[in-house]
Each structure stands twice: as C-alpha cells, then as structure tokens.
Motif scaffolding. Structure first.
Motif, mmCIF file in Angstrom:
data_model
loop_
_atom_site.group_PDB
_atom_site.id
_atom_site.type_symbol
_atom_site.label_atom_id
_atom_site.label_comp_id
_atom_site.label_asym_id
_atom_site.label_seq_id
_atom_site.Cartn_x
_atom_site.Cartn_y
_atom_site.Cartn_z
ATOM 1 N N GLY A 156 0.794 -1.218 0.000
ATOM 2 C CA GLY A 156 0.000 0.000 0.000
ATOM 3 C C GLY A 156 0.828 1.270 0.000
ATOM 4 N N GLY A 157 2.154 1.132 0.115
ATOM 5 C CA GLY A 157 3.040 2.292 0.091
ATOM 6 C C GLY A 157 3.807 2.364 -1.208
ATOM 7 N N PHE A 158 5.117 2.528 -1.105
ATOM 8 C CA PHE A 158 5.950 2.565 -2.304
ATOM 9 C C PHE A 158 7.186 1.708 -2.047
ATOM 10 C CE2 PHE A 158 7.634 5.787 0.452
ATOM 11 C CZ PHE A 158 8.993 5.859 0.185
ATOM 12 N N TRP A 159 7.908 1.394 -3.122
ATOM 13 C CA TRP A 159 9.003 0.432 -3.041
ATOM 14 C C TRP A 159 10.269 0.998 -3.657
ATOM 15 C CZ3 TRP A 159 8.052 -4.224 -0.530
ATOM 16 C CH2 TRP A 159 6.713 -4.457 -0.226
ATOM 17 N N VAL A 160 11.394 0.715 -3.012
ATOM 18 C CA VAL A 160 12.701 1.163 -3.474
ATOM 19 C C VAL A 160 13.711 0.047 -3.247
ATOM 20 C CG1 VAL A 160 12.362 3.645 -3.145
ATOM 21 C CG2 VAL A 160 13.073 2.236 -1.210
ATOM 22 N N ALA A 161 14.861 0.151 -3.886
ATOM 23 C CA ALA A 161 15.941 -0.812 -3.661
ATOM 24 C C ALA A 161 16.697 -0.377 -2.411
ATOM 25 C CB ALA A 161 16.883 -0.848 -4.864
ATOM 26 N N SER A 162 16.606 -1.190 -1.374
ATOM 27 C CA SER A 162 17.265 -0.861 -0.117
ATOM 28 C C SER A 162 17.734 -2.142 0.556
ATOM 29 C CB SER A 162 16.315 -0.061 0.787
ATOM 30 O OG SER A 162 16.942 0.288 1.999
ATOM 31 N N THR A 163 16.939 -2.664 1.475
ATOM 32 C CA THR A 163 17.349 -3.851 2.234
ATOM 33 C C THR A 163 16.432 -5.042 2.022
ATOM 34 O OG1 THR A 163 16.083 -3.132 4.162
ATOM 35 C CG2 THR A 163 18.392 -2.415 4.032
ATOM 36 N N ASP A 164 15.350 -4.870 1.268
ATOM 37 C CA ASP A 164 14.359 -5.940 1.105
ATOM 38 C C ASP A 164 14.323 -6.417 -0.346
ATOM 39 O OD1 ASP A 164 12.226 -7.657 1.091
ATOM 40 O OD2 ASP A 164 10.814 -6.255 2.012
ATOM 41 N N PRO A 165 14.816 -7.633 -0.631
ATOM 42 C CA PRO A 165 14.800 -8.128 -2.013
ATOM 43 C C PRO A 165 13.401 -8.207 -2.625
ATOM 44 C CG PRO A 165 16.259 -9.463 -0.644
ATOM 45 C CD PRO A 165 15.509 -8.553 0.285
ATOM 46 N N LYS A 166 12.370 -8.331 -1.774
ATOM 47 C CA LYS A 166 11.008 -8.431 -2.313
ATOM 48 C C LYS A 166 10.611 -7.186 -3.087
ATOM 49 C CE LYS A 166 8.660 -9.259 1.456
ATOM 50 N NZ LYS A 166 9.729 -9.217 2.485
ATOM 51 N N ALA A 167 11.270 -6.066 -2.812
ATOM 52 C CA ALA A 167 10.930 -4.830 -3.523
ATOM 53 C C ALA A 167 11.073 -4.986 -5.029
ATOM 54 C CB ALA A 167 11.821 -3.687 -3.032
ATOM 55 N N ALA A 168 11.996 -5.839 -5.467
ATOM 56 C CA ALA A 168 12.221 -6.020 -6.906
ATOM 57 C C ALA A 168 10.957 -6.485 -7.623
ATOM 58 C CB ALA A 168 13.348 -7.018 -7.131
ATOM 59 N N TYR A 169 10.142 -7.280 -6.924
ATOM 60 C CA TYR A 169 8.953 -7.837 -7.555
ATOM 61 C C TYR A 169 7.770 -6.868 -7.525
ATOM 62 C CZ TYR A 169 11.874 -11.924 -7.401
ATOM 63 O OH TYR A 169 12.921 -12.780 -7.587
ATOM 64 N N GLU A 170 7.992 -5.697 -6.946
ATOM 65 C CA GLU A 170 6.985 -4.638 -6.973
ATOM 66 C C GLU A 170 7.250 -3.635 -8.087
ATOM 67 O OE1 GLU A 170 4.333 -4.643 -5.084
ATOM 68 O OE2 GLU A 170 4.947 -6.378 -3.893
ATOM 69 N N ALA A 171 8.324 -3.832 -8.840
ATOM 70 C CA ALA A 171 8.678 -2.899 -9.911
ATOM 71 C C ALA A 171 7.661 -2.959 -11.049
ATOM 72 C CB ALA A 171 10.075 -3.218 -10.445
ATOM 73 N N VAL A 172 7.575 -1.866 -11.778
ATOM 74 C CA VAL A 172 6.786 -1.811 -13.012
ATOM 75 C C VAL A 172 7.635 -2.426 -14.122
ATOM 76 C CG1 VAL A 172 5.717 -0.287 -14.715
ATOM 77 C CG2 VAL A 172 5.558 0.249 -12.263
ATOM 78 N N VAL A 173 7.148 -3.492 -14.746
ATOM 79 C CA VAL A 173 7.925 -4.186 -15.773
ATOM 80 C C VAL A 173 7.072 -4.376 -17.022
ATOM 81 C CG1 VAL A 173 9.413 -5.376 -14.130
ATOM 82 C CG2 VAL A 173 7.284 -6.459 -14.849
ATOM 83 N N GLY A 174 7.741 -4.561 -18.138
ATOM 84 C CA GLY A 174 7.031 -4.808 -19.378
ATOM 85 C C GLY A 174 7.984 -5.001 -20.535
ATOM 86 N N SER A 175 7.425 -5.218 -21.707
ATOM 87 C CA SER A 175 8.213 -5.466 -22.910
ATOM 88 C C SER A 175 7.522 -4.798 -24.094
ATOM 89 C CB SER A 175 8.343 -6.977 -23.137
ATOM 90 O OG SER A 175 9.094 -7.255 -24.295
ATOM 91 N N THR A 176 8.300 -4.212 -24.982
ATOM 92 C CA THR A 176 7.776 -3.511 -26.151
ATOM 93 C C THR A 176 8.492 -4.005 -27.399
ATOM 94 O OG1 THR A 176 7.445 -1.535 -24.782
ATOM 95 C CG2 THR A 176 7.348 -1.240 -27.171
ATOM 96 N N ASP A 177 7.747 -4.222 -28.479
ATOM 97 C CA ASP A 177 8.374 -4.622 -29.735
ATOM 98 C C ASP A 177 9.403 -3.577 -30.151
ATOM 99 O OD1 ASP A 177 6.821 -6.873 -29.861
ATOM 100 O OD2 ASP A 177 5.407 -6.068 -31.333
ATOM 101 N N ARG A 178 10.569 -4.035 -30.548
ATOM 102 C CA ARG A 178 11.639 -3.095 -30.891
ATOM 103 C C ARG A 178 11.273 -2.251 -32.105
ATOM 104 N NH1 ARG A 178 17.991 -4.486 -30.072
ATOM 105 N NH2 ARG A 178 18.812 -2.426 -30.631
ATOM 106 N N ALA A 179 10.483 -2.812 -33.012
ATOM 107 C CA ALA A 179 10.074 -2.061 -34.194
ATOM 108 C C ALA A 179 9.184 -0.876 -33.841
ATOM 109 C CB ALA A 179 9.352 -2.977 -35.178
ATOM 110 N N ASP A 180 8.607 -0.896 -32.641
ATOM 111 C CA ASP A 180 7.712 0.173 -32.216
ATOM 112 C C ASP A 180 8.441 1.269 -31.438
ATOM 113 O OD1 ASP A 180 5.543 -1.121 -33.345
ATOM 114 O OD2 ASP A 180 5.048 -2.206 -31.507
ATOM 115 N N ILE A 181 9.773 1.238 -31.408
ATOM 116 C CA ILE A 181 10.547 2.213 -30.638
ATOM 117 C C ILE A 181 11.650 2.797 -31.505
ATOM 118 C CG2 ILE A 181 11.982 2.588 -28.595
ATOM 119 C CD1 ILE A 181 10.797 0.001 -27.445
ATOM 120 N N ASP A 182 11.768 4.112 -31.509
ATOM 121 C CA ASP A 182 12.958 4.707 -32.132
ATOM 122 C C ASP A 182 13.746 5.575 -31.172
ATOM 123 O OD1 ASP A 182 11.419 7.013 -32.030
ATOM 124 O OD2 ASP A 182 11.792 7.596 -34.100
ATOM 125 N N VAL A 183 13.157 5.897 -29.998
ATOM 126 C CA VAL A 183 13.864 6.681 -28.983
ATOM 127 C C VAL A 183 13.503 6.130 -27.605
ATOM 128 C CG1 VAL A 183 14.122 8.937 -27.879
ATOM 129 C CG2 VAL A 183 13.894 8.797 -30.364
#
Length: 246
Positions: A156-183
């Motif tokens: 319910g709060g926010f997450w940062v890289a500090s002392t808790d490895p579980k924070a990594a699984y709270e990150a915003v992640v995704g994947s985009t087709d390379r053809a759809d990106i130029d910058v």
C-alpha cells in the motif's frame, strides 16, 4: 546511438545518481538518503549503496543473463544486504535506498523495469510517446516525513531498492516490440522534472533530447530550478540516458 549525461545538484560536490550502460542494457540509479539528523541505522552513505547495487547488477547484465530483470534485481539487493548485514541495522526504514530503472535490448523487443520515480520514456517511429513510471510515492495520501517513512517498502506504500529483495517484484515491468521504438530515455527525477514539475510535455522533453542532447535538457532544468518557488527540493541530481536509432 546512446548518450549519457549525469549532473550533481548544486551546490554539492558529489552525485548520488549512477548510470550503468553496456552493449544491450542501460540502468539509472537515483540514491535517496535519510534527512539530516535522522539515524539511518547504516554505517554507509547512499553513494555506497548505489555503487554496490551497480557492482552487483553489472556482471549478469554483461553476461546477458536470461533471468527476468526482477530476479536479477532481487538477487542484487540480497547481495548488497548481505554485504553489510553484520555492521548495520537493516530493519531501520531510513536505511539508504535507491530507485532503479533499466532497459534490456533484445533483437525483437525491449524490456523495461522501473522501481520508484525514475521513468523510462519511449517514442515510436510515428511519434507516439509512452511513459513507463512508478509514481506510488506521489500518490501517498500523506507525504509527511513520518508517513513516508512508514510507507517505504510496505504494501500500500511505495518500493525502493534498499534492504528488502522483495521490492524487486513490486517494480513496473514490461516489454515492447523493438520495431515500435525509435527513442528511449531513462531519467532520474532530477531530469524528468522538466515535464513532471515544470509544465513541459513529454514531447518537448524528447525533442530537446533528440535535437540538442541530454546536457541541454539538464541545463534547461537548472534554469527552472534556479527560479522555482516550490517548497520541495529545489535542486536534485539529474541523470539521462538517451538511446536512439537502430
């Protein structure tokens, strides 16, 4: 083609951001330390934490590990935690911390991971802009120091890289087709404030980056910083990684 521009905040003599780049990856870390007079429970400063995170992240990224980026980050946080568990109070919520934003390039796609407030901004060949951000800290109903302290790395709060490895699984992640990106731009919040605080559009931000370069964007941010009347942090370390072209 890639360009990198880190810049310490005036008038300090050091930069708590760190940029890590390789042939197929880029990472921006933005360190956050406890306010003056607050006991972090740690013998180390935030610059130490940021450097240790980079040291642990670099080998698997350079080796082109096939592990998910969340796993790589969790293992990184765990390794850094172990390196000072015997000397520091890692249960202290004011322990040094860092944002983590990274991209990993593949022949057909681009992966992104964003933990805390350092966005990854992508533009398509047709000009469509997508901002991958983690603004949970900005959405806290109470932004006082004590409330922020209680909300750090908590459900319910926010997450940062500090002392808790579980924070990594709270990150915003995704994947985009390379053809759809130029910058692609990865920005610490000291640079993204050009759009997020100072009223410019993301289109303007990317136009500055692609026509004049990261250094020019940071110069424009510093011009705004110098005359701002906000009671929030006037200056901040600013870092930008810009990737464009094939």
């Amino acid at each position: 083609m890639s360009e990198v521009a880190p810049d310490r905040r005036p008038p300090t003599a050091f930069n708590e951001d760190l940029v890590l780049t390789g042939p197929d990856f880029a990472v921006v870390l933005d360190g956050a330390s406890a306010p003056p007079g607050v006991d972090s429970g740690c013998l180390h400063d935030v610059a130490w934490l940021v450097k240790r995170l980079a040291v642990e992240l670099a080998p698997p990224l350079l080796a082109q590990s096939a592990e998910p980026m969340t796993d790589l980050l969790a293992e990184t946080i765990a390794a850094v935690r172990a390196s000072h568990a015997d000397t520091c109070d890692l249960s202290n919520p004011d322990s040094p911390s860092s944002t983590v934003s990274m991209i990993r390039l593949h022949p057909d796609r681009v992966e992104h991971l964003v933990l805390a407030d350092s966005p990854v901004v992508m533009r398509s060949p047709a000009g469509q802009i997508t901002v991958h951000s983690d603004d949970r800290i900005a959405e806290l109903p109470d932004r006082s120091r004590e409330a922020t302290r209680r909300s750090r790395n908590q459900p319910g709060g926010f997450w940062v890289a500090s002392t808790d490895p579980k924070a990594a699984y709270e990150a915003v992640v995704g994947s985009t087709d390379r053809a759809d990106i130029d910058v692609i731009a990865i920005l610490s919040d000291g640079a993204s404030r050009f759009a997020e605080r100072y009223g410019h559009s993301w289109e303007e931000l990317l136009d500055v980056l692609t026509t004049a370069g990261p250094r020019r964007l940071i110069d424009l941010v510093r011009e705004h910083d110098a005359v701002t009347t906000t009671n929030r942090k006037q200056y901040d370390d600013a870092s930008v990684v810009l990737l464009q072209g094939p």
